[in-house]
Write a protein that holds these residues in place. Structure first.
Motif, PDB file in Angstrom:
ATOM      1  N   UNK A 196       0.262  -1.324   0.321  1.00 41.39           N
ATOM      2  CA  UNK A 196      -0.107  -0.101   0.245  1.00 41.39           C
ATOM      3  C   UNK A 196       0.646   1.110  -0.292  1.00 41.39           C
ATOM      4  N   UNK A 197       0.309   2.087  -0.088  1.00 41.86           N
ATOM      5  CA  UNK A 197       0.934   3.728  -0.168  1.00 41.86           C
ATOM      6  C   UNK A 197       1.343   4.311   1.349  1.00 41.86           C
ATOM      7  N   UNK A 198       0.536   3.180   2.280  1.00 49.39           N
ATOM      8  CA  UNK A 198       0.544   4.057   3.692  1.00 49.39           C
ATOM      9  C   UNK A 198       1.466   3.197   3.826  1.00 49.39           C
ATOM     10  N   UNK A 199       1.729   1.786   3.491  1.00 48.52           N
ATOM     11  CA  UNK A 199       2.467   1.225   4.551  1.00 48.52           C
ATOM     12  C   UNK A 199       3.227   0.256   4.475  1.00 48.52           C
ATOM     13  N   UNK A 200       3.726   1.323   2.983  1.00 38.94           N
ATOM     14  CA  UNK A 200       5.127   0.188   2.079  1.00 38.94           C
ATOM     15  C   UNK A 200       6.133   0.910   1.367  1.00 38.94           C
ATOM     16  N   UNK A 201       4.976   2.191   0.708  1.00 40.81           N
ATOM     17  CA  UNK A 201       5.218   3.091  -0.551  1.00 40.81           C
ATOM     18  C   UNK A 201       6.103   4.038   0.008  1.00 40.81           C
ATOM     19  N   UNK A 202       5.527   5.069   0.992  1.00 32.01           N
ATOM     20  CA  UNK A 202       6.316   6.269   2.083  1.00 32.01           C
ATOM     21  C   UNK A 202       7.057   6.121   2.417  1.00 32.01           C
ATOM     22  N   UNK A 203       7.224   4.991   3.246  1.00 29.51           N
ATOM     23  CA  UNK A 203       8.675   4.428   3.718  1.00 29.51           C
ATOM     24  C   UNK A 203       9.858   4.259   3.828  1.00 29.51           C
ATOM     25  N   UNK A 204       9.273   3.115   2.228  1.00 27.03           N
ATOM     26  CA  UNK A 204      10.252   3.253   1.134  1.00 27.03           C
ATOM     27  C   UNK A 204      11.395   4.302   0.992  1.00 27.03           C
ATOM     28  N   UNK A 205      10.785   4.823   0.061  1.00 30.78           N
ATOM     29  CA  UNK A 205      10.810   6.396  -0.542  1.00 30.78           C
ATOM     30  C   UNK A 205      11.668   7.260   0.832  1.00 30.78           C
ATOM     31  N   UNK A 206      11.473   6.995   1.864  1.00 28.19           N
ATOM     32  CA  UNK A 206      11.877   7.956   2.839  1.00 28.19           C
ATOM     33  C   UNK A 206      13.107   7.466   2.966  1.00 28.19           C
ATOM     34  N   UNK A 207      12.781   5.970   3.434  1.00 27.06           N
ATOM     35  CA  UNK A 207      14.219   5.705   3.885  1.00 27.06           C
ATOM     36  C   UNK A 207      15.616   5.705   2.338  1.00 27.06           C
ATOM     37  N   UNK A 208      15.441   5.384   1.270  1.00 26.73           N
ATOM     38  CA  UNK A 208      16.789   5.416   0.682  1.00 26.73           C
ATOM     39  C   UNK A 208      16.753   6.946  -0.071  1.00 26.73           C
ATOM     40  N   UNK A 209      15.913   7.932   0.444  1.00 31.74           N
ATOM     41  CA  UNK A 209      16.148   9.196   0.039  1.00 31.74           C
ATOM     42  C   UNK A 209      16.620   9.791   0.845  1.00 31.74           C
ATOM     43  N   UNK A 210      16.812   9.657   2.371  1.00 29.94           N
ATOM     44  CA  UNK A 210      18.057   9.624   3.382  1.00 29.94           C
ATOM     45  C   UNK A 210      18.806   9.147   3.580  1.00 29.94           C
ATOM     46  N   UNK A 211      19.353   7.621   3.118  1.00 34.97           N
ATOM     47  CA  UNK A 211      20.209   7.078   2.698  1.00 34.97           C
ATOM     48  C   UNK A 211      20.986   7.625   1.626  1.00 34.97           C
ATOM     49  N   UNK A 212      20.585   7.953   0.667  1.00 35.60           N
ATOM     50  CA  UNK A 212      21.314   8.847  -0.900  1.00 35.60           C
ATOM     51  C   UNK A 212      21.594  10.329   0.024  1.00 35.60           C
ATOM     52  N   UNK A 213      20.892  10.859   0.286  1.00 33.01           N
ATOM     53  CA  UNK A 213      21.329  12.349   1.062  1.00 33.01           C
ATOM     54  C   UNK A 213      22.766  12.525   1.832  1.00 33.01           C
ATOM     55  N   UNK A 214      21.972  10.748   2.972  1.00 36.96           N
ATOM     56  CA  UNK A 214      23.747  10.957   3.717  1.00 36.96           C
ATOM     57  C   UNK A 214      24.939  10.710   2.937  1.00 36.96           C
ATOM     58  N   UNK A 215      24.450  10.551   1.458  1.00 39.04           N
ATOM     59  CA  UNK A 215      25.839  10.302   0.779  1.00 39.04           C
ATOM     60  C   UNK A 215      26.361  11.255  -0.127  1.00 39.04           C
ATOM     61  N   UNK A 216      25.928  12.283   0.052  1.00 37.51           N
ATOM     62  CA  UNK A 216      26.493  13.951  -0.879  1.00 37.51           C
ATOM     63  C   UNK A 216      26.079  14.577  -0.280  1.00 37.51           C
ATOM     64  N   UNK A 217      25.482  15.288   1.050  1.00 38.46           N
ATOM     65  CA  UNK A 217      25.432  16.526   1.385  1.00 38.46           C
ATOM     66  C   UNK A 217      25.199  16.275   3.259  1.00 38.46           C
ATOM     67  N   UNK A 218      24.919  16.860   4.308  1.00 44.09           N
ATOM     68  CA  UNK A 218      24.499  16.984   5.404  1.00 44.09           C
ATOM     69  C   UNK A 218      23.391  18.022   5.344  1.00 44.09           C
ATOM     70  N   UNK A 219      22.867  17.469   6.344  1.00 44.51           N
ATOM     71  CA  UNK A 219      21.385  17.823   6.768  1.00 44.51           C
ATOM     72  C   UNK A 219      21.341  19.332   6.857  1.00 44.51           C
ATOM     73  N   UNK A 220      20.374  20.344   6.684  1.00 43.29           N
ATOM     74  CA  UNK A 220      20.212  21.103   7.429  1.00 43.29           C
ATOM     75  C   UNK A 220      19.168  21.056   8.155  1.00 43.29           C
ATOM     76  N   UNK A 221      19.201  22.411   8.869  1.00 43.62           N
ATOM     77  CA  UNK A 221      18.623  22.317  10.240  1.00 43.62           C
ATOM     78  C   UNK A 221      16.902  22.622   9.515  1.00 43.62           C
ATOM     79  N   UNK A 222      15.671  22.592  10.534  1.00 44.60           N
ATOM     80  CA  UNK A 222      14.342  22.606   9.895  1.00 44.60           C
ATOM     81  C   UNK A 222      14.157  23.654   9.219  1.00 44.60           C
ATOM     82  N   UNK A 223      13.304  24.015   8.920  1.00 41.44           N
ATOM     83  CA  UNK A 223      12.328  25.302   8.138  1.00 41.44           C
ATOM     84  C   UNK A 223      11.185  25.948   8.950  1.00 41.44           C
ATOM     85  N   UNK A 224      10.986  25.279  10.000  1.00 39.02           N
ATOM     86  CA  UNK A 224      10.300  25.076  10.703  1.00 39.02           C
ATOM     87  C   UNK A 224      10.351  25.989  12.019  1.00 39.02           C
ATOM     88  N   UNK A 225      10.940  26.743  12.219  1.00 42.92           N
ATOM     89  CA  UNK A 225      11.207  27.856  12.935  1.00 42.92           C
ATOM     90  C   UNK A 225      11.476  29.109  12.431  1.00 42.92           C
TER      91      UNK A 225
END
Length: 633
Positions: A603-632
């Motif tokens: 399902x979109x809810x149970x598998x799709x979103x968390x898979x995309x977010x996991x590999x987005x994060x691991x890919x990002x860490x190979x590339x750049x450092x995280x920024x502070x959140x924009x919610x402030x």
């Protein structure tokens, strides 16, 4: 020579006029008295029992450099270069039981760029007599490897599948994110965006609640027809729901910490080239139907029925269908939309200030409606938790004190900690915004308490990931519906804790769960379509996402299926399988025409979103450092 057998379902479906057939795959295991000699070729023959015309013999070479052994389990795609990483050795040979690999003492890793040996190390016992895999499990530490592409060789056995360290994570992210595009409702699938073809779907509905073209419905003369587009098909079925938005929230959370990394054009979607990051364009598709069909008082429809099971169940209960098949509003539909629309608005604002304002205005209205219209006589599952989440996201976006006060009150009432058990795995999504906010007027005690909840959950995942022989965050428990496949469902709390603290143990646990999902598991298979060397062959997905007829041929890449299921951590009895009892983490029914939804659907809810977010994060860490959140500020 001893001969063993394992039999499992391989395919199910209709064959000509004969419905509901099941084909079985029979795997035979030959236990030889000594290893094969690399100086010779060997011929294997089946002398009796096979029909004329079937292959009865094959020749093989005992070549450790060329023979790929599935007993050597690796992440078949890409390990994170910033985390611990392991390979495993083990196999369950059906009625022969666990294969004895105790004679294998050492492994070598070869760099595929130059052919040189890059690493040599001991093969260490991880778990003898492992009940979850049915194996004697050994491990190999790959942590010293630098970024590159490699394979493992074990003398007398063979080599592993090829794998990357560091490289390949961007492609994983892209493939996982493009599942959202292929699940769009109302989107025509065609080149150049995809090689899978489908006309724009479910766009027209009669006032009576049926889709135009439904052969079982006879419309009234001049019956009104309306057109709709937006949202996602839930899974193999086609209904759309607001609760898909929590998946979008996960991808937006990663985007918020790496806003310069995710770019326009990277996902090859129709919006590519508009100057807005594709990830944000995809989030907009998730949201705009609910904004555009919000009611004047702020209520938000639950979704669209599209002639699917949810709508048919509604019809049985209410004796009719809702107008145009639009599912009636609910309190949690309003708050889930409010939360994600507010989150989206603050991230979208730099690219389209005017439209971002429309999403924020709709979020405000939805939240106000939900506050005034609690569900009676009993609240919906998760109703109070989602109200607190919506207030937190609205506070992060606006800084306004009424939303801040709602979060305080929700926390004081226990709404962030006392909720229906079905929300337990997704609750960290809802804890995150206030835990991470940098707003100066945020309540420090509430923020710290929510941070502590996240870190406690992540600490449990770290501990549970280390317990099984094959490291995975569910620990040594039974489960199903995605909980036994590793991946983002297990990794998400660890990702959030890593963002909060930077502690290595959380990144290690997240990456180890990715490794399990990508092949470092008892089955030596990935649980994502088209990804790795051995992937789901017959997932339960929409037939248009197969290249061949009757759910045959190539499938869309990137769909994460639920994987193994074992309600209790004990051997499972599966239909037609042999032996009668299968180790619990091998109990995966890879068939796509029904009957195995708990294993082969998604399902979109149970598998799709968390898979995309996991590999987005691991890919990002190979590339750049995280920024502070924009919610402030």
């Amino acid at each position: 020579v001893r001969v063993g057998r394992q039999t499992r379902e391989f395919w199910n479906g209709d064959i000509g006029p004969f419905p509901h057939n099941t084909l079985y795959l029979h795997a035979f295991h030959l236990a030889l008295p000594k290893p094969l000699d690399p100086a010779h070729n060997y011929r294997v023959m089946v002398t009796t029992g096979l029909d004329e015309g079937l292959t009865r013999e094959m020749t093989l070479a005992a070549d450790p450099a060329g023979f790929r052994s599935p007993a050597i389990k690796v992440n078949q795609v890409a390990y994170s270069s910033r985390a611990k990483r392991y390979a495993y050795l083990g196999w369950w040979a059906g009625d022969l039981g666990a294969v004895d690999f105790s004679a294998c003492r050492e492994f070598s890793v070869f760099d595929e760029a130059n052919g040189n040996e890059a690493l040599r190390g001991p093969i260490v016992v991880r778990r003898a007599g492992d009940a979850f895999s049915g194996e004697n499990v050994f491990e190999m530490d790959l942590s010293p490897l630098k970024p590159g592409r490699y394979h493992i060789r074990i003398a007398g056995l063979g080599r592993s599948d090829s794998f990357a360290v560091g490289g390949g994570l961007r492609e994983l992210y892209v493939d996982a994110m493009r599942v959202f595009f292929h699940q769009r409702c109302g989107q025509e699938l065609k080149e150049p965006w995809t090689t899978f073809k489908r006309p724009a779907c479910h766009t027209k509905s009669y006032a009576g609640g049926y889709l135009v073209g439904n052969p079982n419905y006879k419309p009234k003369p001049d019956e009104e027809v309306r057109e709709y587009v937006g949202g996602y098909h839930d899974a193999a079925d086609n209904d759309c729901f607001t609760y898909h938005l929590r998946a979008t929230a996960q991808t937006l959370t990663v985007f918020e910490r790496f806003p310069k990394l995710f770019t326009d054009g990277e996902l090859n979607i129709p919006e590519s080239g508009n100057g807005i990051p594709d990830l944000l364009d995809e989030a907009r598709w998730a949201l705009f139907f609910y904004r555009d069909h919000q009611m004047p008082d702020g209520a938000v429809p639950l979704g669209r029925g599209n002639d699917e099971d949810y709508l048919r169940d509604y019809e049985r209960q209410h004796k009719n269908r809702p107008p145009f098949g639009i599912l009636p509003p609910s309190n949690t539909a309003a708050t889930e939309f409010a939360a994600v629309a507010a989150q989206f608005a603050r991230l979208y604002e730099p690219y389209n200030q005017q439209e971002a304002g429309t999403f924020l205005a709709a979020a405000r209205k939805a939240f106000a409606w939900a506050q005034k219209n609690p569900t009676k006589p009993q609240p919906e599952k998760g109703e109070a938790l989602l109200l607190g989440w919506a207030a937190a996201e609205l506070f992060c976006t606006t800084g306004e004190e009424p939303y801040n006060e709602t979060v305080r009150k929700a926390f004081a009432a226990g709404h962030f900690t006392k909720y229906h058990w079905q929300f337990d795995w997704v609750a960290p999504v809802m804890w995150w915004p206030y835990a991470a906010t940098t707003r100066e007027n945020a309540d420090p005690a509430v923020r710290k308490a929510l941070r502590d909840l996240l870190i406690k959950r992540a600490d449990l995942k770290v501990e549970d990931t280390e317990k099984p022989a094959y490291r995975m965050g569910e620990g040594e428990r039974g489960g199903g519906w995605g909980s036994l496949a590793g991946g983002g469902r297990q990794a998400w709390p660890c990702i959030l804790a890593h963002l909060l603290t930077g502690e290595q143990k959380y990144l290690d646990a997240a990456a180890l769960n990715a490794d399990f999902q990508l092949g470092a598991n008892p089955l030596s298979r990935t649980f994502i379509t088209g990804i790795g060397s051995r992937f789901p062959g017959a997932p339960q997905i929409n037939p248009t996402l197969y290249k061949g007829p009757n759910k045959t041929g190539e499938t869309v890449k990137g769909i994460t299926v639920y994987g193994p299921v074992a309600p209790k951590p004990e051997p499972q009895k599966l239909p037609g399988w042999y032996p009668e009892q299968t180790p619990p983490w091998r109990s995966w029914r890879d068939i796509g025409w029904g009957g195995a939804e708990v294993c082969s659907e998604f399902t979109i809810t149970e598998t799709t979103g968390n898979t995309a977010a996991l590999y987005a994060y691991l890919y990002a860490l190979e590339t750049v450092r995280p920024a502070k959140p924009s919610s402030g500020e």
